[in-house]
Design a protein around this motif. Structure first.
Motif, PDB file in Angstrom:
ATOM      1  N   GLY A   1       0.795  -1.234   0.000  1.00 17.29           N
ATOM      2  CA  GLY A   1       0.000   0.000   0.000  1.00 17.29           C
ATOM      3  C   GLY A   1       0.820   1.274   0.000  1.00 17.29           C
ATOM      4  O   GLY A   1       2.055   1.260  -0.083  1.00 17.29           O
ATOM      5  N   LEU A   2       0.094   2.378   0.109  1.00 13.60           N
ATOM      6  CA  LEU A   2       0.728   3.687   0.139  1.00 13.60           C
ATOM      7  C   LEU A   2       1.696   3.800   1.300  1.00 13.60           C
ATOM      8  O   LEU A   2       2.788   4.357   1.159  1.00 13.60           O
ATOM      9  N   ARG A   3       1.304   3.271   2.464  1.00 10.60           N
ATOM     10  CA  ARG A   3       2.143   3.422   3.654  1.00 10.60           C
ATOM     11  C   ARG A   3       3.539   2.847   3.444  1.00 10.60           C
ATOM     12  O   ARG A   3       4.556   3.500   3.708  1.00 10.60           O
ATOM     13  N   GLU A   4       3.599   1.630   2.942  1.00 10.12           N
ATOM     14  CA  GLU A   4       4.897   0.981   2.751  1.00 10.12           C
ATOM     15  C   GLU A   4       5.731   1.726   1.711  1.00 10.12           C
ATOM     16  O   GLU A   4       6.934   1.929   1.875  1.00 10.12           O
ATOM     17  N   GLN A   5       5.065   2.125   0.627  1.00 12.27           N
ATOM     18  CA  GLN A   5       5.803   2.842  -0.422  1.00 12.27           C
ATOM     19  C   GLN A   5       6.300   4.190   0.075  1.00 12.27           C
ATOM     20  O   GLN A   5       7.428   4.598  -0.224  1.00 12.27           O
ATOM     21  N   ALA A   6       5.446   4.884   0.800  1.00 11.79           N
ATOM     22  CA  ALA A   6       5.827   6.221   1.259  1.00 11.79           C
ATOM     23  C   ALA A   6       6.991   6.142   2.255  1.00 11.79           C
ATOM     24  O   ALA A   6       7.935   6.937   2.183  1.00 11.79           O
ATOM     25  N   LEU A   7       6.917   5.184   3.163  1.00 17.77           N
ATOM     26  CA  LEU A   7       7.993   5.059   4.150  1.00 17.77           C
ATOM     27  C   LEU A   7       9.305   4.650   3.484  1.00 17.77           C
ATOM     28  O   LEU A   7      10.382   5.129   3.850  1.00 17.77           O
ATOM     29  N   GLN A   8       9.220   3.770   2.485  1.00 19.33           N
ATOM     30  CA  GLN A   8      10.435   3.383   1.767  1.00 19.33           C
ATOM     31  C   GLN A   8      10.986   4.571   0.971  1.00 19.33           C
ATOM     32  O   GLN A   8      12.206   4.781   0.889  1.00 19.33           O
ATOM     33  N   THR A   9      10.085   5.356   0.414  1.00 16.78           N
ATOM     34  CA  THR A   9      10.508   6.542  -0.340  1.00 16.78           C
ATOM     35  C   THR A   9      11.232   7.527   0.574  1.00 16.78           C
ATOM     36  O   THR A   9      12.311   8.040   0.235  1.00 16.78           O
ATOM     37  N   LEU A  10      10.656   7.763   1.741  1.00 20.33           N
ATOM     38  CA  LEU A  10      11.288   8.674   2.703  1.00 20.33           C
ATOM     39  C   LEU A  10      12.643   8.119   3.163  1.00 20.33           C
ATOM     40  O   LEU A  10      13.612   8.875   3.318  1.00 20.33           O
ATOM     41  N   ALA A  11      12.717   6.805   3.341  1.00 21.06           N
ATOM     42  CA  ALA A  11      13.996   6.190   3.721  1.00 21.06           C
ATOM     43  C   ALA A  11      15.021   6.359   2.603  1.00 21.06           C
ATOM     44  O   ALA A  11      16.216   6.588   2.862  1.00 21.06           O
TER      45      ALA A  11
ATOM     46  N   ALA B   1      -5.046  12.533   2.833  1.00 21.10           N
ATOM     47  CA  ALA B   1      -5.169  12.431   4.289  1.00 21.10           C
ATOM     48  C   ALA B   1      -4.256  11.337   4.846  1.00 21.10           C
ATOM     49  O   ALA B   1      -3.546  11.541   5.838  1.00 21.10           O
ATOM     50  N   GLU B   2      -4.236  10.185   4.159  1.00 16.90           N
ATOM     51  CA  GLU B   2      -3.383   9.095   4.638  1.00 16.90           C
ATOM     52  C   GLU B   2      -1.907   9.484   4.547  1.00 16.90           C
ATOM     53  O   GLU B   2      -1.107   9.192   5.443  1.00 16.90           O
ATOM     54  N   MET B   3      -1.548  10.149   3.442  1.00 16.91           N
ATOM     55  CA  MET B   3      -0.154  10.564   3.282  1.00 16.91           C
ATOM     56  C   MET B   3       0.249  11.530   4.392  1.00 16.91           C
ATOM     57  O   MET B   3       1.356  11.442   4.923  1.00 16.91           O
ATOM     58  N   ASN B   4      -0.656  12.439   4.747  1.00 15.33           N
ATOM     59  CA  ASN B   4      -0.323  13.387   5.816  1.00 15.33           C
ATOM     60  C   ASN B   4      -0.118  12.681   7.161  1.00 15.33           C
ATOM     61  O   ASN B   4       0.769  13.050   7.930  1.00 15.33           O
ATOM     62  N   GLU B   5      -0.923  11.664   7.415  1.00 13.99           N
ATOM     63  CA  GLU B   5      -0.746  10.879   8.656  1.00 13.99           C
ATOM     64  C   GLU B   5       0.616  10.191   8.684  1.00 13.99           C
ATOM     65  O   GLU B   5       1.330  10.196   9.683  1.00 13.99           O
TER      66      GLU B   5
END
Lengths: 136, 136, 136
Positions: free
Chosen positions: B52-62, B92-96
């Motif tokens: 999902g978005l969460r995993e991708q976003a966290l990996q992107t930030l890493a 909204a999810e991305m901001n969280e």
């Protein structure tokens, strides 16, 4: 060590996440993507100026300017203006608004560079603008 | 003469063209658009974190952070974070995710400015992020 | 006080609004979003190179380079290249064109960082590029 400072005009609505409306470090000033929200009211949700592109665009430019001024900068210091529109059909009207606005600002330095692209924005928003400035 | 150096974390997949994951010159550090690719494996194609978005976003930030660290910088030096999403409904999810991530990073400087827009990305990618940093 | 100067190659068409094709202030040089317009003719409207992505992309890169050179800079000074395409299916071809172009430029510094996203552009335009450079 050069300090990084947040630029947060009092009239601005609280950002929807942990970011600053603007930051300055050394001679570099970056303004976050501004939209056409009216000055923050008493507890109400952020509300864009309206009803059309003109009102939103002018409010957006005013919001950018407020962040610049919070950092002791002006439009003359701006190097790059990124304009995000949602509709290619708004290009000509946006350019008219843009030109008239900057005519009024009475710049003393050459106008900034600019890129305009067409993207998606949250419902109700027609334009978003961010800028990079270099202080003199 | 100030030298321009490439910032290439060993864990990063090879870029799909002749660009650097990051470059530094003087006190300016620019991180290229990072996506949620997992650390590069043995000969396999780049694979995004998921599902999902969460995993991708966290990996992107890493991935962004790894480039910053390769250049001797940290999130505290970042002036601007450009977030590209593909779906307005992810805001909204991305901001969280974003807020929780930066809470954990324990920044000592004010948060960076940010612009979020909704664009197209290659199939399978939900988020891309690039950042501009000014070293202290 | 560092002066901000406009960079306006003589071959460039007049911008559609009050912005500069490029600006330089101190060691920072920003090139505005360039598209594949052919060198400006005698009174005719701006016309993009064609018919395909290759011709437009190469003209766009040439237009960026002309602004850099107007400011005494070269591709070696470029930190960030933002590539805006209109069609995800152009990614592979754009990368081929990009790699071949930069191979020919015989860079002596590491390649710049890059972000590529897919947006809307005015009719007939397939690619837009802007760059940020730091002079040495």
């Amino acid at each position: 060590m050069t300090e990084k400072t947040a630029l947060v005009p009092r009239t601005h609505t609280t950002p929807p996440a942990k970011f600053s409306h603007g930051v300055k470090k050394g001679n570099i000033l970056q303004v976050a993507g501004q939209v056409g929200f009216l000055p923050s009211g008493e507890g109400g949700p952020p509300t864009p100026a309206g009803p059309g592109l003109r009102e939103q665009a002018l409010q957006t430019l005013a919001n950018v300017k407020a962040v610049l001024e919070e950092g002791g900068a002006s439009w003359d210091d701006v190097m790059m203006i990124r304009v995000y529109l949602t509709d290619v059909d708004h290009f000509a009207e946006m350019n008219e608004i843009y030109n008239a606005y900057f005519e009024e600002q009475a710049l003393t330095a050459p106008p900034a560079a600019r890129t305009t692209v067409y993207v998606g924005l949250p419902a109700g928003l027609l334009v978003e603008i961010d800028v990079l400035a270099v202080l003199g």
